[in-house]
Design an enzyme around this catalytic site. Structure first.
Site, mmCIF file in Angstrom:
data_model
loop_
_atom_site.group_PDB
_atom_site.id
_atom_site.type_symbol
_atom_site.label_atom_id
_atom_site.label_comp_id
_atom_site.label_asym_id
_atom_site.label_seq_id
_atom_site.Cartn_x
_atom_site.Cartn_y
_atom_site.Cartn_z
ATOM 1 N N GLU A 167 0.771 -1.174 0.084
ATOM 2 C CA GLU A 167 0.042 -0.085 0.035
ATOM 3 C C GLU A 167 0.700 1.233 -0.071
ATOM 4 O OE1 GLU A 167 -3.071 -2.892 0.675
ATOM 5 O OE2 GLU A 167 -1.272 -2.619 1.712
ATOM 6 N N TYR A 169 3.595 2.075 1.666
ATOM 7 C CA TYR A 169 4.392 2.434 3.084
ATOM 8 C C TYR A 169 5.753 2.154 2.903
ATOM 9 C CZ TYR A 169 -0.493 3.068 4.728
ATOM 10 O OH TYR A 169 -1.838 3.469 5.044
ATOM 11 N N ARG A 217 3.445 -8.580 4.338
ATOM 12 C CA ARG A 217 2.503 -8.068 3.341
ATOM 13 C C ARG A 217 3.065 -7.363 2.329
ATOM 14 N NH1 ARG A 217 -3.320 -7.119 3.403
ATOM 15 N NH2 ARG A 217 -3.678 -5.097 2.074
ATOM 16 N N HIS A 255 -1.841 4.604 -2.152
ATOM 17 C CA HIS A 255 -2.990 5.458 -1.881
ATOM 18 C C HIS A 255 -3.000 6.467 -2.723
ATOM 19 C CE1 HIS A 255 -4.215 3.801 1.984
ATOM 20 N NE2 HIS A 255 -2.915 3.958 2.441
ATOM 21 N N GLN A 343 -18.048 4.094 3.809
ATOM 22 C CA GLN A 343 -18.451 5.300 4.374
ATOM 23 C C GLN A 343 -18.086 5.420 5.961
ATOM 24 O OE1 GLN A 343 -22.419 5.575 1.807
ATOM 25 N NE2 GLN A 343 -22.463 6.854 3.611
ATOM 26 N N CYS A 357 -19.297 0.645 10.979
ATOM 27 C CA CYS A 357 -19.571 -0.163 9.739
ATOM 28 C C CYS A 357 -21.114 0.603 9.542
ATOM 29 C CB CYS A 357 -19.713 -1.567 9.701
ATOM 30 S SG CYS A 357 -20.480 -2.471 8.380
ATOM 31 N N ALA A 639 -26.955 6.893 5.169
ATOM 32 C CA ALA A 639 -27.120 5.545 5.686
ATOM 33 C C ALA A 639 -26.555 5.131 7.075
ATOM 34 C CB ALA A 639 -27.268 4.525 4.734
#
Length: 669
Positions: A167, A169, A217, A255, A343, A357, A639
């Site tokens: 990712e 990093y 990872r 990112h 979200q 969540c 929501a």
């Protein structure tokens, strides 16, 4: 059904009961001093069947933090809470690995006033700053930080460590020619770019010994033009194996990448190919596939095909902590599905906020919001008069009403849900018509099945109004979740037959192939534009303000707007609406010029207003009630808020003392 999922496996010396790993997620809970919330979160996922839990990244140094709310494995004050998290998972029968983390150029001076460091001084669009190129002393110190962190993790009771090398990093930055522009022993060609991450592996292995599991990872694809190639990634994976790594987990994308990776518009399983390539490269070494694998059914197919040895699920464990346990018990139909909306999880994490969540508002709040045991639930729901269950009415079957009814029924109460339409779902039912959002309908179906399982009664086609309010007197409490209706606009010609409100335009797509004009460019307007542009119709999206979709989450908005542009949607901002004619909408542009936006159909998506016909009627009837979601107000309505308010209002009516204060924003009597 899940033969491969439930097969026991091994990562180094660590024996695991299944092939499902809970992947690393930064929760925003890591800086809470006591560690109670973090421990409760992980313990519930261990009880729910995760064979191995990987923590959110624990920074090996302050300068390596990715935000203000990280834990620090090498700082004494964080030892008690990290130890508590490991112990809680073990007490729940699970296994847990600590992720060792360094943000590199994704760090920021805003966090702790420290200058971020990286292989080279390459500016970051993500952190909006330029790091300092690491000196030889910085590199030696960072290697020691990783080694000390691994040793400390083992001492604190963690079963393994994972090195964050994906990712974008720090470890990933050293491997990439985009961010490693050195010409010394730590950079230059591919071999030298790989020396630092391999030195980290060696330092960690030296600190913990050969028997302690170490996972790496790895970025399966940086998705950055000019970065590490596929061949280099495979070669580096083989080097990791030679340096004693026990398993490789695959991450995808930086990112800063312009390629979507985790959004709901990305097809499930899209990145399995990255794991499959690494599996071929490393042979017998365990490979963990991750990213956009939302269901156990997909996990089973990936494992059966031999593309990976384990599957890492992250957001699905937010949506349903017990997803593995439910599947083992034969209740896969009762798993609450992650819909990849981002979200309440990724979008909050990117803002360094606490994660939760949308479809499971309890996520991240397990400590303050404990799950009632069966006997406690029965006691909470009992009236005390005749040993019977208290009955509650929920008015409205959208997100707020569905979660309110589920929370009440789960606590043992008798629940009657009234829905004026012939189907449940409210705004979620509308959203499910948008390309990429079909899983929203699966969420509605989950709630419908869950309510039936819990014994709730659902009365469709029933609108409670002044003539039927007396019917509510039989209930111990009422939750008004009647939602919203489209906001009307005052504009000459709005009554013409070519004009439709957004619910009708979504439920029954407008006939024809001619141009569509959309009045309003908030989230709903963008969704309508997405639908009709996908149907091949010319679309013009208009708004009075200066930007469109401003309340759409950071991780999703750019994807949607880019697709609209690619599909030729014309976006007009800063307009004034003049009138509607059979030919279209007359507007005045920011320069004051009047022009016609030609349209065969016009969709009004200019906002919403509360639909609350009951509050005034309930006021004097002597029954406690709560008004939630859009029925309460439409300010910053989404929501996430609706689901959470529904749950909190239900718990407040049940007398939950921990959450009455939290529900103070929910109108009540």
């Amino acid at each position: 059904m899940f033969e491969h999922v439930f097969r026991a496996g091994r990562i180094g010396s660590l024996e695991l009961a299944s092939r499902i790993v809970m992947g690393s997620m930064h929760l925003g809970l890591e800086s809470e001093p006591s560690g109670e919330a973090l421990a409760a979160f992980y313990a519930e996922r261990a009880r729910g069947g995760a064979a191995l839990i990987v923590t959110g990244g624990s920074a090996v140094s302050r300068e390596g933090a990715g935000g203000r709310h990280y834990s620090f494995i090498n700082e004494p004050q964080d030892e008690p809470k990290l130890r508590r998290a490991a112990r809680a998972v073990h007490d729940a029968g699970g296994r847990i690995a600590l992720q060792l983390f360094h943000a590199g150029r994704y760090g920021s001076p805003e966090y702790f006033g420290l200058e971020p460091v990286a292989p080279s001084a390459v500016p970051s669009r993500f952190s909006r700053c330029t790091p300092r190129a690491m000196s030889g002393e910085d590199i030696a110190r960072t290697l020691d930080d990783f080694a000390r962190g691994a040793r400390r993790a083992r001492e604190l009771g963690f079963d393994a460590v994972e090195l964050m090398g994906s990712e974008g990093y720090l470890l990933n930055q050293f491997l990439s020619p985009l961010t490693n522009q050195r010409d010394d022993e730590w950079g230059g060609d591919f071999e030298r770019r790989g020396r630092f991450p391999l030195a980290v592996v060696d330092a960690v292995r030296g600190a913990v010994g050969h028997a302690y599991p170490v996972i790496y990872r790895l970025s399966g694809a940086d998705l950055m033009p000019g970065s590490t190639t596929e061949e280099e990634t495979q070669a580096f994976a083989r080097e990791l194996a030679r340096h004693g790594v026990d398993a490789i987990e695959l991450g995808v994308g930086w990112h800063e990448s312009s390629v979507p990776t985790v959004q709901l518009y990305v097809s499930p399983g899209a990145w399995v190919r990255c794991a499959a390539r690494i599996k071929v490269a490393v042979g017998a070494m365990p490979v963990v596939a991750s990213t956009r694998i939302p269901t156990l059914a997909l996990a089973e197919s990936v494992l059966a095909a031999g593309h990976a040895d384990f599957i890492s699920l992250a957001r699905p464990f937010l949506a349903d902590p017990a997803l593995v346990a439910k599947a083992r018990a034969g209740h896969s139909d009762r798993i609450n599905l992650c819909i990849a909306c981002n979200q309440a999880c990724i979008d909050r994490s990117l803002r360094d906020l606490e994660v939760s969540c949308m479809v499971n508002p309890r996520a991240g709040h397990e400590w303050e919001w404990p799950q009632p045991a069966a006997d406690e639930a029965r006691a909470a729901a009992t009236s005390g008069t005749a040993g019977g269950r208290r009955a509650f009415a929920v008015i409205g079957g959208g997100p707020a009403g569905l979660e309110a009814a589920r929370t009440l029924a789960e606590a043992g109460a008798r629940v009657v849900l009234y829905e004026s339409q012939q189907e449940l779902g409210g705004q979620f039912r509308l959203a499910s018509r948008i390309p990429g959002k079909a899983d929203f309908a699966r969420t509605v179906a989950y709630f419908e099945r869950e309510l039936q399982h819990l014994g709730a009664e659902i009365r469709l086609g029933r609108r409670i109004d002044a003539d039927s309010t007396a019917e509510l007197d039989e209930y111990a409490g009422v939750i008004v979740a009647s939602g919203v209706v489209p906001k009307a606009i005052e504009l000459p010609g709005v009554e013409l037959p070519i004009v439709r409100a957004y619910p009708e335009a979504l439920l029954e797509p407008l006939a024809g192939a001619g141009p569509v004009a959309i009045v309003g460019a908030g989230g709903i307007g963008v969704d309508v534009a997405h639908l009709y542009s996908r149907l091949g119709r010319p679309v013009t999206l208009m708004c009075r303000g200066s930007a469109v979709g401003t309340h759409i989450g950071r991780s999703t908005r750019w994807v949607l707007l880019r697709e609209l542009r690619e599909r030729g949607v014309q976006i007009l901002t800063g307009v004034a609406y003049e009138r509607i004619t059979p030919a279209g909408v007359w507007i005045r542009d920011p320069q004051g010029r009047e022009r016609l936006v030609e349209a065969q159909a016009i969709v009004v998506a200019a906002g919403q207003q509360s639909d609350d016909p009951l509050s005034a009627l309930l006021e004097g009837r002597g029954r406690p009630y709560r008004v939630v979601g859009g029925a309460r107000d439409t300010h910053e309505l989404d929501a996430v808020r609706a689901f959470r308010e529904g749950a909190l209002a239900a718990r407040a009516l049940l007398g939950d003392p921990l959450n009455v204060a939290d529900a103070a924003s929910v109108a009540s009597r």
